[in-house]
Scaffold this motif. Structure first.
Motif, PDB file in Angstrom:
ATOM      1  N   GLY A  66       0.788  -1.226   0.000  1.00 33.12           N
ATOM      2  CA  GLY A  66       0.000   0.000   0.000  1.00 33.12           C
ATOM      3  C   GLY A  66       0.821   1.277   0.000  1.00 33.12           C
ATOM      4  O   GLY A  66       0.275   2.367   0.198  1.00 33.12           O
ATOM      5  N   TRP A  67       2.138   1.155  -0.232  1.00 32.39           N
ATOM      6  CA  TRP A  67       2.999   2.333  -0.244  1.00 32.39           C
ATOM      7  C   TRP A  67       3.000   2.957  -1.640  1.00 32.39           C
ATOM      8  O   TRP A  67       2.860   2.262  -2.647  1.00 32.39           O
ATOM      9  N   ASP A  68       3.161   4.273  -1.681  1.00 37.73           N
ATOM     10  CA  ASP A  68       3.251   5.011  -2.939  1.00 37.73           C
ATOM     11  C   ASP A  68       4.725   5.074  -3.324  1.00 37.73           C
ATOM     12  O   ASP A  68       5.465   5.960  -2.879  1.00 37.73           O
ATOM     13  N   ALA A  69       5.175   4.117  -4.118  1.00 41.46           N
ATOM     14  CA  ALA A  69       6.604   3.985  -4.426  1.00 41.46           C
ATOM     15  C   ALA A  69       6.855   4.101  -5.921  1.00 41.46           C
ATOM     16  O   ALA A  69       6.035   3.663  -6.738  1.00 41.46           O
ATOM     17  N   VAL A  70       8.008   4.683  -6.257  1.00 42.35           N
ATOM     18  CA  VAL A  70       8.485   4.780  -7.628  1.00 42.35           C
ATOM     19  C   VAL A  70       9.939   4.319  -7.636  1.00 42.35           C
ATOM     20  O   VAL A  70      10.708   4.646  -6.717  1.00 42.35           O
ATOM     21  N   ALA A  71      10.308   3.558  -8.658  1.00 43.30           N
ATOM     22  CA  ALA A  71      11.683   3.074  -8.793  1.00 43.30           C
ATOM     23  C   ALA A  71      12.287   3.679 -10.052  1.00 43.30           C
ATOM     24  O   ALA A  71      11.635   3.736 -11.098  1.00 43.30           O
ATOM     25  N   ILE A  72      13.550   4.132  -9.940  1.00 45.13           N
ATOM     26  CA  ILE A  72      14.223   4.691 -11.110  1.00 45.13           C
ATOM     27  C   ILE A  72      15.586   4.026 -11.303  1.00 45.13           C
ATOM     28  O   ILE A  72      16.206   3.556 -10.349  1.00 45.13           O
ATOM     29  N   ASP A  73      16.025   4.006 -12.549  1.00 50.18           N
ATOM     30  CA  ASP A  73      17.371   3.558 -12.882  1.00 50.18           C
ATOM     31  C   ASP A  73      17.754   4.230 -14.184  1.00 50.18           C
ATOM     32  O   ASP A  73      16.881   4.486 -15.024  1.00 50.18           O
ATOM     33  N   PHE A  74      19.035   4.548 -14.350  1.00 45.43           N
ATOM     34  CA  PHE A  74      19.458   5.182 -15.601  1.00 45.43           C
ATOM     35  C   PHE A  74      19.931   4.171 -16.629  1.00 45.43           C
ATOM     36  O   PHE A  74      20.262   4.531 -17.755  1.00 45.43           O
ATOM     37  N   SER A  75      19.920   2.890 -16.268  1.00 46.71           N
ATOM     38  CA  SER A  75      20.290   1.826 -17.188  1.00 46.71           C
ATOM     39  C   SER A  75      19.031   1.282 -17.869  1.00 46.71           C
ATOM     40  O   SER A  75      18.155   0.730 -17.199  1.00 46.71           O
ATOM     41  N   PRO A  76      18.913   1.430 -19.195  1.00 45.67           N
ATOM     42  CA  PRO A  76      17.746   0.872 -19.879  1.00 45.67           C
ATOM     43  C   PRO A  76      17.571  -0.625 -19.635  1.00 45.67           C
ATOM     44  O   PRO A  76      16.443  -1.110 -19.495  1.00 45.67           O
ATOM     45  N   ALA A  77      18.684  -1.370 -19.569  1.00 48.04           N
ATOM     46  CA  ALA A  77      18.579  -2.816 -19.332  1.00 48.04           C
ATOM     47  C   ALA A  77      18.044  -3.110 -17.938  1.00 48.04           C
ATOM     48  O   ALA A  77      17.264  -4.052 -17.750  1.00 48.04           O
ATOM     49  N   ALA A  78      18.451  -2.316 -16.941  1.00 49.82           N
ATOM     50  CA  ALA A  78      17.915  -2.504 -15.589  1.00 49.82           C
ATOM     51  C   ALA A  78      16.429  -2.192 -15.562  1.00 49.82           C
ATOM     52  O   ALA A  78      15.639  -2.917 -14.942  1.00 49.82           O
ATOM     53  N   VAL A  79      16.027  -1.118 -16.223  1.00 49.47           N
ATOM     54  CA  VAL A  79      14.605  -0.748 -16.253  1.00 49.47           C
ATOM     55  C   VAL A  79      13.787  -1.856 -16.907  1.00 49.47           C
ATOM     56  O   VAL A  79      12.722  -2.243 -16.405  1.00 49.47           O
ATOM     57  N   GLU A  80      14.283  -2.392 -18.001  1.00 54.39           N
ATOM     58  CA  GLU A  80      13.579  -3.487 -18.685  1.00 54.39           C
ATOM     59  C   GLU A  80      13.463  -4.706 -17.765  1.00 54.39           C
ATOM     60  O   GLU A  80      12.404  -5.343 -17.682  1.00 54.39           O
ATOM     61  N   THR A  81      14.556  -5.017 -17.055  1.00 56.48           N
ATOM     62  CA  THR A  81      14.538  -6.142 -16.111  1.00 56.48           C
ATOM     63  C   THR A  81      13.506  -5.913 -15.010  1.00 56.48           C
ATOM     64  O   THR A  81      12.720  -6.802 -14.669  1.00 56.48           O
ATOM     65  N   ALA A  82      13.532  -4.694 -14.442  1.00 59.26           N
ATOM     66  CA  ALA A  82      12.600  -4.386 -13.349  1.00 59.26           C
ATOM     67  C   ALA A  82      11.156  -4.432 -13.818  1.00 59.26           C
ATOM     68  O   ALA A  82      10.286  -4.990 -13.138  1.00 59.26           O
ATOM     69  N   LYS A  83      10.871  -3.848 -14.978  1.00 56.72           N
ATOM     70  CA  LYS A  83       9.498  -3.874 -15.492  1.00 56.72           C
ATOM     71  C   LYS A  83       9.001  -5.316 -15.650  1.00 56.72           C
ATOM     72  O   LYS A  83       7.833  -5.616 -15.383  1.00 56.72           O
ATOM     73  N   GLY A  84       9.900  -6.202 -16.055  1.00 55.73           N
ATOM     74  CA  GLY A  84       9.521  -7.603 -16.196  1.00 55.73           C
ATOM     75  C   GLY A  84       9.344  -8.314 -14.872  1.00 55.73           C
ATOM     76  O   GLY A  84       8.607  -9.306 -14.787  1.00 55.73           O
ATOM     77  N   ALA A  85       9.998  -7.794 -13.811  1.00 54.11           N
ATOM     78  CA  ALA A  85       9.960  -8.467 -12.505  1.00 54.11           C
ATOM     79  C   ALA A  85       8.813  -8.014 -11.614  1.00 54.11           C
ATOM     80  O   ALA A  85       8.420  -8.749 -10.713  1.00 54.11           O
ATOM     81  N   VAL A  86       8.284  -6.811 -11.851  1.00 56.13           N
ATOM     82  CA  VAL A  86       7.318  -6.260 -10.889  1.00 56.13           C
ATOM     83  C   VAL A  86       5.872  -6.378 -11.334  1.00 56.13           C
ATOM     84  O   VAL A  86       4.966  -5.891 -10.639  1.00 56.13           O
ATOM     85  N   GLY A  87       5.632  -7.009 -12.469  1.00 56.54           N
ATOM     86  CA  GLY A  87       4.265  -7.287 -12.896  1.00 56.54           C
ATOM     87  C   GLY A  87       3.400  -6.042 -12.998  1.00 56.54           C
ATOM     88  O   GLY A  87       3.713  -5.118 -13.758  1.00 56.54           O
ATOM     89  N   PRO A  88       2.309  -5.984 -12.224  1.00 57.00           N
ATOM     90  CA  PRO A  88       1.353  -4.875 -12.369  1.00 57.00           C
ATOM     91  C   PRO A  88       1.922  -3.509 -11.985  1.00 57.00           C
ATOM     92  O   PRO A  88       1.293  -2.488 -12.254  1.00 57.00           O
ATOM     93  N   TRP A  89       3.090  -3.483 -11.398  1.00 61.53           N
ATOM     94  CA  TRP A  89       3.687  -2.217 -10.964  1.00 61.53           C
ATOM     95  C   TRP A  89       4.712  -1.689 -11.969  1.00 61.53           C
ATOM     96  O   TRP A  89       5.436  -0.742 -11.687  1.00 61.53           O
ATOM     97  N   ALA A  90       4.750  -2.267 -13.168  1.00 64.01           N
ATOM     98  CA  ALA A  90       5.751  -1.876 -14.166  1.00 64.01           C
ATOM     99  C   ALA A  90       5.687  -0.390 -14.516  1.00 64.01           C
ATOM    100  O   ALA A  90       6.702   0.227 -14.827  1.00 64.01           O
ATOM    101  N   GLY A  91       4.510   0.206 -14.454  1.00 59.09           N
ATOM    102  CA  GLY A  91       4.358   1.628 -14.757  1.00 59.09           C
ATOM    103  C   GLY A  91       5.037   2.534 -13.747  1.00 59.09           C
ATOM    104  O   GLY A  91       5.203   3.733 -13.993  1.00 59.09           O
TER     105      GLY A  91
END
Length: 198
Positions: A66-91
């Motif tokens: 229930g936390w309002d969280a945002v994740a950032i990374d400057f590596s496109p590959a890391a962002v792609e990995t994270a988007k694939g790992a967090v499911g509905p929270w990819a946005g």
């Protein structure tokens, strides 16, 4: 060990190569106990930024709590990995540079997990100043800090006196605990710390 063309951790390409080749010894594949304990004892959810998010497991954990969280990374590959790992929270995973990123809302927490130690020491004063700039009085910088003398990195270990010199002008340390479930690359040199913005 894989061969890498990039040797400068200040560039996205350095991290892209490591994610693309699966060389991520800092990736535990889940959420560390220290963060779980912190969330369990928090009186309310906090607006949170996770800089240098890597695979983003903590983002999914916080959002599900229930936390309002945002994740950032400057590596496109890391962002792609994270988007694939967090499911509905990819946005909530954003490709951005921490030093120029403007959060969409005031922050209450910046979560630290292998972000400071990913940066060469020459960048530490700039990083500490940015933490202080982004957090209001009473805001928290909390997470895992890697101690030691390691001129070659990452990870770049920091001495406790050096961390104090960086943070005490703007923060007070309100929690400092040993870590029992460190990954091998951090074992015996990691502490869970909470720093409150003055």
């Amino acid at each position: 060990m894989p061969e890498f063309a990039s040797r400068d951790p200040r560039t996205p390409g350095f991290w892209d190569e490591r994610f693309e080749q699966g060389f991520t010894p800092w990736d535990r594949g889940g959420v560390p106990q220290g963060l779980r304990d912190f969330v369990a004892r928090a009186p309310a959810p906090l607006a949170t930024l996770i800089p240098g998010c890597g695979s983003g497991y903590e983002l999914a954990f916080l959002c599900e709590a229930g936390w309002d969280a945002v994740a950032i990374d400057f590596s496109p590959a890391a962002v792609e990995t994270a988007k694939g790992a967090v499911g509905p929270w990819a946005g909530r995973v954003v490709e951005a540079d921490f030093f120029t990123y403007a959060p969409p809302r005031p922050l209450e927490l910046i979560y630290e997990q292998a972000f400071l130690c990913a940066m060469p020491p020459v960048l530490w004063p700039r990083l500490a100043a940015r933490w202080a700039e982004l957090l209001p009085a009473g805001g928290l910088l909390a997470g895992f800090f890697f101690f030691g003398e390691s001129p070659k990195g990452p990870p770049f270990g920091i001495a406790r006196a050096a961390l104090d010199a960086l943070l005490l002008p703007h923060f007070e340390c309100v929690e400092d605990e040993p870590v029992e479930d460190s990954l091998p690359v951090f074992a015996g040199k990691e502490r869970w710390m909470e720093w409150r913005r003055r």
